[in-house]
Design an enzyme around this catalytic site. Structure first.
Site, PDB file in Angstrom:
ATOM      1  N   LEU A   1       0.841  -1.112   0.033  1.00  0.00           N
ATOM      2  CA  LEU A   1      -0.110  -0.089   0.031  1.00  0.00           C
ATOM      3  C   LEU A   1       0.771   1.233  -0.028  1.00  0.00           C
ATOM      4  O   LEU A   1       2.100   1.249   0.370  1.00  0.00           O
ATOM      5  CB  LEU A   1      -0.705   0.141   1.251  1.00  0.00           C
ATOM      6  CG  LEU A   1      -1.817  -0.992   1.537  1.00  0.00           C
ATOM      7  CD1 LEU A   1      -2.439  -0.408   2.948  1.00  0.00           C
ATOM      8  CD2 LEU A   1      -2.923  -1.101   0.435  1.00  0.00           C
TER       9      LEU A   1
ATOM     10  N   TYR B   1       6.731   7.390  17.562  1.00  0.00           N
ATOM     11  CA  TYR B   1       6.931   7.460  16.143  1.00  0.00           C
ATOM     12  C   TYR B   1       7.979   8.252  16.011  1.00  0.00           C
ATOM     13  O   TYR B   1       9.079   8.145  15.168  1.00  0.00           O
ATOM     14  CB  TYR B   1       5.626   7.858  15.369  1.00  0.00           C
ATOM     15  CG  TYR B   1       5.598   7.852  13.911  1.00  0.00           C
ATOM     16  CD1 TYR B   1       5.576   6.907  13.124  1.00  0.00           C
ATOM     17  CD2 TYR B   1       6.211   9.217  13.272  1.00  0.00           C
ATOM     18  CE1 TYR B   1       5.860   6.921  11.709  1.00  0.00           C
ATOM     19  CE2 TYR B   1       6.450   9.109  12.056  1.00  0.00           C
ATOM     20  CZ  TYR B   1       5.857   7.983  11.108  1.00  0.00           C
ATOM     21  OH  TYR B   1       6.065   8.166   9.733  1.00  0.00           O
TER      22      TYR B   1
ATOM     23  N   LYS C   1      11.709   7.261  14.409  1.00  0.00           N
ATOM     24  CA  LYS C   1      12.012   7.899  12.948  1.00  0.00           C
ATOM     25  C   LYS C   1      13.539   8.598  13.202  1.00  0.00           C
ATOM     26  O   LYS C   1      14.323   8.650  12.327  1.00  0.00           O
ATOM     27  CB  LYS C   1      11.109   8.897  12.272  1.00  0.00           C
ATOM     28  CG  LYS C   1       9.781   8.046  11.850  1.00  0.00           C
ATOM     29  CD  LYS C   1      10.233   6.895  10.823  1.00  0.00           C
ATOM     30  CE  LYS C   1       8.918   6.308  10.249  1.00  0.00           C
ATOM     31  NZ  LYS C   1       9.387   5.161   9.180  1.00  0.00           N
TER      32      LYS C   1
ATOM     33  N   ILE D   1       2.174  12.531   3.148  1.00  0.00           N
ATOM     34  CA  ILE D   1       1.762  11.919   2.095  1.00  0.00           C
ATOM     35  C   ILE D   1       0.505  11.399   2.078  1.00  0.00           C
ATOM     36  O   ILE D   1       0.157  10.550   3.171  1.00  0.00           O
ATOM     37  CB  ILE D   1       2.845  10.825   1.636  1.00  0.00           C
ATOM     38  CG1 ILE D   1       4.438  11.470   1.814  1.00  0.00           C
ATOM     39  CG2 ILE D   1       2.743  10.389   0.066  1.00  0.00           C
ATOM     40  CD1 ILE D   1       4.712  12.543   0.823  1.00  0.00           C
TER      41      ILE D   1
HETATM   42  P1  NAP Z   1       0.915   2.693   4.908  1.00  0.00           P
HETATM   43  O1  NAP Z   1      -0.240   3.420   3.958  1.00  0.00           O
HETATM   44  O2  NAP Z   1       0.301   2.438   6.318  1.00  0.00           O
HETATM   45  O3  NAP Z   1       1.227   1.421   4.356  1.00  0.00           O
HETATM   46  C1  NAP Z   1       2.553   0.626   4.850  1.00  0.00           C
HETATM   47  C2  NAP Z   1       2.534  -0.652   4.529  1.00  0.00           C
HETATM   48  O4  NAP Z   1       3.359  -1.236   5.505  1.00  0.00           O
HETATM   49  C3  NAP Z   1       0.948  -1.297   4.907  1.00  0.00           C
HETATM   50  O5  NAP Z   1       0.885  -2.139   3.918  1.00  0.00           O
HETATM   51  C4  NAP Z   1       1.290  -2.098   6.155  1.00  0.00           C
HETATM   52  O6  NAP Z   1       0.098  -3.030   6.338  1.00  0.00           O
HETATM   53  C5  NAP Z   1       2.752  -2.405   6.113  1.00  0.00           C
HETATM   54  N1  NAP Z   1       2.893  -3.044   7.473  1.00  0.00           N
HETATM   55  C6  NAP Z   1       2.798  -2.760   8.549  1.00  0.00           C
HETATM   56  N2  NAP Z   1       3.291  -3.143   9.703  1.00  0.00           N
HETATM   57  C7  NAP Z   1       4.022  -4.395   8.821  1.00  0.00           C
HETATM   58  C8  NAP Z   1       4.923  -5.093   9.256  1.00  0.00           C
HETATM   59  N3  NAP Z   1       5.543  -5.139  10.629  1.00  0.00           N
HETATM   60  N4  NAP Z   1       5.604  -5.972   8.408  1.00  0.00           N
HETATM   61  C9  NAP Z   1       5.387  -5.591   7.011  1.00  0.00           C
HETATM   62  N5  NAP Z   1       4.659  -4.839   6.654  1.00  0.00           N
HETATM   63  C10 NAP Z   1       4.133  -3.810   7.512  1.00  0.00           C
HETATM   64  O7  NAP Z   1       1.921   3.809   5.189  1.00  0.00           O
HETATM   65  P2  NAP Z   1       2.736   4.764   4.117  1.00  0.00           P
HETATM   66  O8  NAP Z   1       2.049   6.209   4.668  1.00  0.00           O
HETATM   67  O9  NAP Z   1       2.939   4.439   2.808  1.00  0.00           O
HETATM   68  O10 NAP Z   1       4.393   4.945   4.981  1.00  0.00           O
HETATM   69  C11 NAP Z   1       5.300   3.990   4.294  1.00  0.00           C
HETATM   70  C12 NAP Z   1       6.607   4.495   5.276  1.00  0.00           C
HETATM   71  O11 NAP Z   1       6.781   6.051   5.060  1.00  0.00           O
HETATM   72  C13 NAP Z   1       6.383   4.427   6.759  1.00  0.00           C
HETATM   73  O12 NAP Z   1       7.762   4.002   7.244  1.00  0.00           O
HETATM   74  C14 NAP Z   1       6.012   5.660   7.356  1.00  0.00           C
HETATM   75  O13 NAP Z   1       6.511   5.963   8.433  1.00  0.00           O
HETATM   76  C15 NAP Z   1       6.872   6.428   6.275  1.00  0.00           C
HETATM   77  N6  NAP Z   1       6.330   7.899   6.331  1.00  0.00           N
HETATM   78  C16 NAP Z   1       4.986   8.131   5.769  1.00  0.00           C
HETATM   79  C17 NAP Z   1       4.537   9.493   5.662  1.00  0.00           C
HETATM   80  C18 NAP Z   1       3.130   9.653   5.162  1.00  0.00           C
HETATM   81  O14 NAP Z   1       2.740  10.982   5.367  1.00  0.00           O
HETATM   82  N7  NAP Z   1       2.394   8.776   4.641  1.00  0.00           N
HETATM   83  C19 NAP Z   1       5.286  10.349   6.200  1.00  0.00           C
HETATM   84  C20 NAP Z   1       6.810  10.322   6.489  1.00  0.00           C
HETATM   85  C21 NAP Z   1       7.176   8.870   6.645  1.00  0.00           C
HETATM   86  P3  NAP Z   1      -0.974  -2.565   7.550  1.00  0.00           P
HETATM   87  O15 NAP Z   1      -1.854  -1.620   6.663  1.00  0.00           O
HETATM   88  O16 NAP Z   1      -1.752  -3.741   7.924  1.00  0.00           O
HETATM   89  O17 NAP Z   1      -0.489  -1.885   8.586  1.00  0.00           O
END
Ligand code: NAP
Length: 257
Positions: A16, A156, A160, A189
């Site tokens: 995702l 968090y 990070k 994002i």
């Molecule tokens: P997301 O939409 O929640 O997607 C993350 C994916 O990782 C989901 O499929 C999730 O499954 C999976 N996941 C969670 N726990 C896991 C585990 N233990 N083992 C394997 N997979 C796992 O998150 P995202 O927003 O794309 O974020 C991706 C990365 O970017 C993260 O590290 C996040 O902290 C970082 N980030 C995001 C943002 C933002 O604004 N989106 C900003 C800064 C940094 P589930 O849905 O079941 O949890």
């Protein structure tokens, strides 16, 4: 086109959001894509989409907080594709949004288990394969919350911040192996994680909540997964062959103030 042609790229949390966008962009650039996630249906669907584009791809069920699962899957990827060149440590969770004095030990530990120990386990078990390939690129998803405090989600922020410095230290440890290690620091994002974070904070009108988040960024809007995926493609490619230990901030100006 072909910026990572023939390279095997592992993307954790690839089913995702940002990870999914990374998988699609790296595939468009000629990469072989290994998707690690716990969302089996979404992961399998993504791999079908990638295969339809002509990419070599496979899904592995991997909880990054489980060392045995990580180790077995890494070895299996190397057997399946013949090598490993790129690891995108993207899997992450937001965790609870409470002030520090209200957080339980279990709530704290779960965020560290996925967001910090997950990066450690995946890096640890990728190294032998990256060495065998003669080098490679590890890209760790940190956050703007790994650079500055926002006054929310304490576990968090801690996680990070740790990922930022783990990236720099691993860059030094593995430079002699020609393994580059960098961190990426996204602003907000629009992904399922951010939607969940806003809902957990009490938002009911998601459009209004989204406009509120837009205003946190000097460019006037939050980002989309591809904004991060292009940074990942760059760091994975030979265009970044002299880039290691760096932090790539992609945040619409959030931390420029
Ligand atoms: P997301 O939409 O929640 O997607 C993350 C994916 O990782 C989901 O499929 C999730 O499954 C999976 N996941 C969670 N726990 C896991 C585990 N233990 N083992 C394997 N997979 C796992 O998150 P995202 O927003 O794309 O974020 C991706 C990365 O970017 C993260 O590290 C996040 O902290 C970082 N980030 C995001 C943002 C933002 O604004 N989106 C900003 C800064 C940094 P589930 O849905 O079941 O949890």
């Amino acid at each position: 086109m072909d910026r990572v042609k023939g390279k095997t790229c592992i993307i954790t949390g690839g089913a995702l959001g940002i990870g999914r966008a990374c998988a699609l962009r790296l595939a468009d650039e000629g990469g072989h894509i290994a998707v690690f996630d716990i969302l089996d249906e979404a992961g399998a669907r993504l791999c079908e989409e990638l295969a339809a584009k002509g990419a070599r791809t496979r899904y592995w069920h991997v909880d990054v907080a489980d060392e045995a699962q990580v180790a077995a899957a890494m070895d299996d990827v190397a057997r399946h594709f013949g090598s490993v060149h790129v690891l995108v440590n993207n899997a992450g969770i937001a965790g609870v949004d409470k002030p520090t004095h209200e957080i339980t030990e279990a709530q704290w530990d779960r965020v560290q288990a996925v967001n910090v120990k997950g990066v450690f386990f995946c890096t640890k078990h990728a190294i032998a394969h990256l060495r065998h390939a003669g080098g490679g690129s590890i890209i760790n998803l940190s956050s703007i919350y790994g650079l500055v405090g926002a006054g929310d989600v304490p576990p968090y922020h801690a996680a990070k911040g740790a990922v930022r410095l783990m990236s720099k230290n691993d860059a030094l440890i593995y430079a002699r192996d020609r393994i580059r290690v960098n961190s990426i620091h996204p602003g907000f994002i629009w992904t399922p994680m951010v939607e969940g974070y806003l809902r957990a904070g009490g938002a009911t009108d998601m459009e209004a909540a989204r406009r509120g988040v837009d205003q946190l960024h000097p460019l006037g809007h939050l980002g989309e997964p591809d904004d991060i995926a292009w940074g990942v493609v760059y760091l994975a490619s030979e265009e970044a062959k002299f880039v290691t230990g760096s932090e790539l901030v992609i945040d619409g100006g959030y931390v420029a103030r």
